[in-house]
Design a protein around this motif. Structure first.
Motif, short mmCIF file in Angstrom:
data_model
loop_
_atom_site.label_atom_id
_atom_site.label_comp_id
_atom_site.label_asym_id
_atom_site.label_seq_id
_atom_site.Cartn_x
_atom_site.Cartn_y
_atom_site.Cartn_z
N SER A 1 0.81 -1.23 0.00
CA SER A 1 0.00 0.00 0.00
C SER A 1 0.84 1.27 0.00
CB SER A 1 -0.92 0.01 1.22
OG SER A 1 -0.17 0.17 2.41
N SER A 2 2.14 1.18 0.25
CA SER A 2 2.97 2.38 0.35
C SER A 2 2.96 3.20 -0.94
CB SER A 2 4.41 2.00 0.72
OG SER A 2 4.96 1.12 -0.24
N PHE A 3 2.80 2.52 -2.05
CA PHE A 3 2.64 3.22 -3.32
C PHE A 3 1.46 4.18 -3.28
CE2 PHE A 3 -0.47 2.73 -6.77
CZ PHE A 3 0.11 3.54 -7.75
N LEU A 4 0.40 3.79 -2.61
CA LEU A 4 -0.83 4.58 -2.58
C LEU A 4 -0.72 5.79 -1.65
CD1 LEU A 4 -3.27 1.54 -2.38
CD2 LEU A 4 -2.86 2.97 -4.39
N TRP A 5 0.25 5.80 -0.76
CA TRP A 5 0.39 6.93 0.16
C TRP A 5 0.70 8.21 -0.60
CZ3 TRP A 5 4.19 4.21 4.11
CH2 TRP A 5 3.54 3.09 4.63
N GLY A 6 1.56 8.12 -1.60
CA GLY A 6 1.85 9.28 -2.43
C GLY A 6 0.78 9.51 -3.47
N TYR A 7 0.23 8.43 -3.97
CA TYR A 7 -0.78 8.49 -5.03
C TYR A 7 -2.01 9.29 -4.59
CZ TYR A 7 -3.48 6.59 -8.98
OH TYR A 7 -4.21 6.43 -10.12
N ILE A 8 -2.38 9.15 -3.32
CA ILE A 8 -3.59 9.80 -2.83
C ILE A 8 -3.46 11.33 -2.85
CG2 ILE A 8 -2.91 9.78 -0.39
CD1 ILE A 8 -5.83 9.14 0.28
N PHE A 9 -2.25 11.84 -2.67
CA PHE A 9 -2.05 13.29 -2.65
C PHE A 9 -1.90 13.86 -4.06
CE2 PHE A 9 -0.47 11.99 1.57
CZ PHE A 9 -1.31 12.77 2.35
N SER A 10 -1.25 13.12 -4.94
CA SER A 10 -0.98 13.67 -6.27
C SER A 10 -2.19 13.66 -7.18
CB SER A 10 0.17 12.91 -6.94
OG SER A 10 -0.18 11.56 -7.15
N SER A 11 -3.22 12.89 -6.82
CA SER A 11 -4.39 12.82 -7.69
C SER A 11 -5.08 14.17 -7.81
CB SER A 11 -5.38 11.77 -7.17
OG SER A 11 -4.84 10.48 -7.24
N VAL A 12 -5.35 14.82 -6.67
CA VAL A 12 -6.01 16.14 -6.70
C VAL A 12 -5.06 17.19 -7.26
CG1 VAL A 12 -7.03 17.95 -5.29
CG2 VAL A 12 -7.52 15.57 -4.77
N ILE A 13 -3.83 17.21 -6.76
CA ILE A 13 -2.85 18.20 -7.24
C ILE A 13 -2.60 18.00 -8.73
CG2 ILE A 13 -0.48 19.01 -7.02
CD1 ILE A 13 -0.58 18.08 -4.09
N GLY A 14 -2.41 16.74 -9.13
CA GLY A 14 -2.17 16.45 -10.54
C GLY A 14 -3.35 16.86 -11.41
N GLY A 15 -4.58 16.60 -10.93
CA GLY A 15 -5.75 17.00 -11.71
C GLY A 15 -5.83 18.50 -11.90
N ALA A 16 -5.53 19.27 -10.85
CA ALA A 16 -5.53 20.73 -10.97
C ALA A 16 -4.43 21.21 -11.90
CB ALA A 16 -5.36 21.35 -9.58
N LEU A 17 -3.25 20.57 -11.85
CA LEU A 17 -2.15 20.94 -12.74
C LEU A 17 -2.49 20.64 -14.20
CD1 LEU A 17 0.95 19.66 -10.71
CD2 LEU A 17 0.28 22.05 -11.11
N VAL A 18 -3.18 19.53 -14.41
CA VAL A 18 -3.60 19.18 -15.78
C VAL A 18 -4.56 20.22 -16.32
CG1 VAL A 18 -4.93 17.52 -17.13
CG2 VAL A 18 -3.14 16.72 -15.58
N ASP A 19 -5.54 20.64 -15.50
CA ASP A 19 -6.49 21.66 -15.94
C ASP A 19 -5.79 22.97 -16.29
OD1 ASP A 19 -8.69 20.04 -15.75
OD2 ASP A 19 -9.18 20.64 -13.70
N LYS A 20 -4.69 23.27 -15.59
CA LYS A 20 -4.00 24.54 -15.79
C LYS A 20 -2.96 24.48 -16.90
CE LYS A 20 -1.58 28.24 -13.32
NZ LYS A 20 -1.10 28.73 -12.01
#
Length: 527
Positions: free
Chosen positions: A158-177
């Motif tokens: 699950s350690s992979f998911l610890w970082g994944y959970i934070f980058s999803s929202v940040i990454g989505g906002a970066l993609v929109d911008k």
């Protein structure tokens, strides 16, 4: 303005029989002048009219050689010329010529630009998942080497998911911008680096391994929002589900590639480090091609033809011209269709990561097969999932083209994507051989891929202006569910000594979410 070209693959013309009597006697009344699109008609006579034709017959059948002239030996008093430009590059794989993904324009054969984009996206999505799966196989010898328990095994997974959970929202906002091209390029570079460092971290310390895996997840969290946004820019609405099916087909094939190649490469002289070095190198190779051949928007491409650009733009009326600087989080969360997407993502990730992370361990623990056999039993279902995902996209696009409402299509696809896996997981509890278990898992994963034409596309339906950010929100919730399910499976197995209880719980979650989805999901634009 309708244009008439001498090449029949670019334009369909039909003369109304009622007025076709004039065609022979007054054929000299129509002149043609050359334009960059072909030959444009210039009528000399006031009664001659040109009408653009966009009826469903031509939209659904694509390019046809329809150019009829009835009664051209008779005289008459008028002519109506109907020309359709809808055939130009109609279809996902058409490059403007007539099929097969290539176009004969000028002297060469050309592949459509959007086919290049979706092919490169399928490649990086394949590597994205292959890099994840390497650890699912390598963790078996690592656990034996370091003496990890089943519960700690779930923590490492699950350690992979610890970082994944934070980058999803940040990454989505970066993609929109900033657009999907730049964001997924940086993501691919960073997760390839993390993949390369994983074996070193495992040998150094447990803390180093967990940190590198969390960083790996942080980088991979931008992949799906980037893919979704890029496809919405590069594909008309009636091709988008097929394009997602192709890209996600690459994603699922990554499971096959990772599960099959990892034990083979590990058995070589390189050892456990081998597959990590291999897949990180392929990621950097992809990056060199991506940077120079893809743009965020087809309008920015220097190689796309105007005919293809015209078709893409004609099918993107659902996209807004401008964007807000700050996504309205409160507004997004105030609507039930948003929560339908979030709950669907939660359920999808819950079941997906249970199967992804634990199938090699499941086959080894329950049926006593060795690591290479377990990898093959685990790989076959993911291969069929890649095929069924493309089928789901094609069926979804077809249903929309023939007139079914977008809401109904999304509900049908999502219902198949959840009810099918739920029933299959219940049946898995009664499997007595690894072959039968592989059949049930194959059915579960194959049908779950129909969700790609359900909630995954629904983000663009209800909130095209904030699709990246909405994807990030729902994906973060789904990632939290994946962390709980991945760790929970380990504790359940250690506590009860069986996978059955957790498989039953997962099946019930599929059924409950299906009910919620059909009550509150919509294909209409909400934001």
């Amino acid at each position: 303005m309708a244009s008439i070209t001498p090449t029949k693959s670019h334009l369909n013309c039909s003369f109304n029989p009622k007025f076709s009597t004039l065609a022979h006697s007054h054929s000299g009344l129509i002149n043609f002048r050359k334009t960059h699109l072909g030959f444009q008609s210039v009528p000399k006579w006031r009664n001659l009219s040109l009408e653009g034709r966009k009826d469903e017959q031509f939209r659904s059948t694509g390019i046809r050689d329809i150019c009829s002239l009835d009664g051209n030996k008779r005289g008459g008093c008028g002519v109506v010329v109907r020309c359709t430009a809808e055939g130009i590059e109609r279809g996902l794989l058409l490059g403007g010529g007539g099929g097969g993904g290539i176009s004969q324009e000028g002297e060469g054969m050309m592949v459509s630009e959007r086919l290049k984009v979706v092919a490169l996206l399928a490649c990086i999505m394949c590597l994205c998942n292959a890099d994840r799966v390497v650890m699912s196989v390598a963790i078996v010898p690592l656990a034996a080497k370091h003496g990890w328990s089943s519960s700690f095994l779930g923590i490492v997974q699950s350690s992979f998911l610890w970082g994944y959970i934070f980058s999803s929202v940040i990454g989505g906002a970066l993609v929109d911008k900033y657009g999907g091209k730049r964001v997924i390029a940086w993501g691919g570079a960073l997760w390839s680096l993390a993949t390369f460092l994983t074996p070193w971290a495992a040998n150094h310390s447990t803390a180093s391994l967990l940190a590198v895996r969390a960083f790996f997840g942080l980088a991979e969290g931008v992949a799906l929002p980037s893919m979704n946004t890029l496809l919405s820019r590069w594909f008309p609405s009636n091709e988008r589900a097929t394009a997602v099916g192709i890209s996600m087909g690459g994603f699922h094939l990554g499971n096959v590639v990772g599960l099959v190649l990892t034990p083979l490469v590990m058995s070589s002289s390189i050892g456990i480090s081998g597959p990590f070095i291999l897949f990180s190198s392929l990621g950097l190779l992809w990056l060199t091609t991506w940077v120079y051949h893809v743009t965020n928007d087809p309008q920015d491409s220097s190689t796309i033809r105007k005919s293809e650009l015209r078709i893409i733009q004609a099918g993107k009326s659902d996209l807004p011209a401008t964007k807000s600087k700050l996504p309205p989080l409160g507004l997004l969360l105030s609507k039930l269709p948003t929560w339908a997407i979030i709950l669907a993502n939660v359920t999808n990730n819950w079941g997906y990561f249970v199967l992804l992370s634990w199938m090699p361990v499941y086959f080894k623990t329950v049926f006593g097969v060795n690591l290479k056999q377990a990898a093959w039993f685990s790989a076959v279902p993911w291969g069929t999932m890649a095929i069924s995902g493309y089928i789901a996209g094609a069926v979804s696009d077809y249903l929309i083209k023939v007139g079914y409402s977008l809401t109904l299509v999304r509900k049908i696809m999502q219902s198949i994507g959840f009810i099918g896996p739920g029933v299959s997981l219940l049946c898995l509890n009664f499997a007595k051989t690894p072959e039968i278990a592989a059949v049930y898992i194959t059915i579960a994963l194959s049908l779950s891929s129909f969700s790609q034409a359900g909630f995954l596309l629904n983000m663009q339906d209800i909130a095209p202006q904030y699709a990246g950010f909405l994807h990030g929100i729902s994906n973060s919730a789904g990632t939290l569910a994946a962390i709980i399910s991945t760790i929970g499976t380990g504790f359940f197995v250690q506590w009860l000594g069986s996978f059955q209880a957790f498989l039953t719980l997962t099946a019930c979650l599929y059924f409950v979410t299906t009910i919620f989805w059909n009550l509150f999901a919509t294909g209409e634009r909400v934001f």
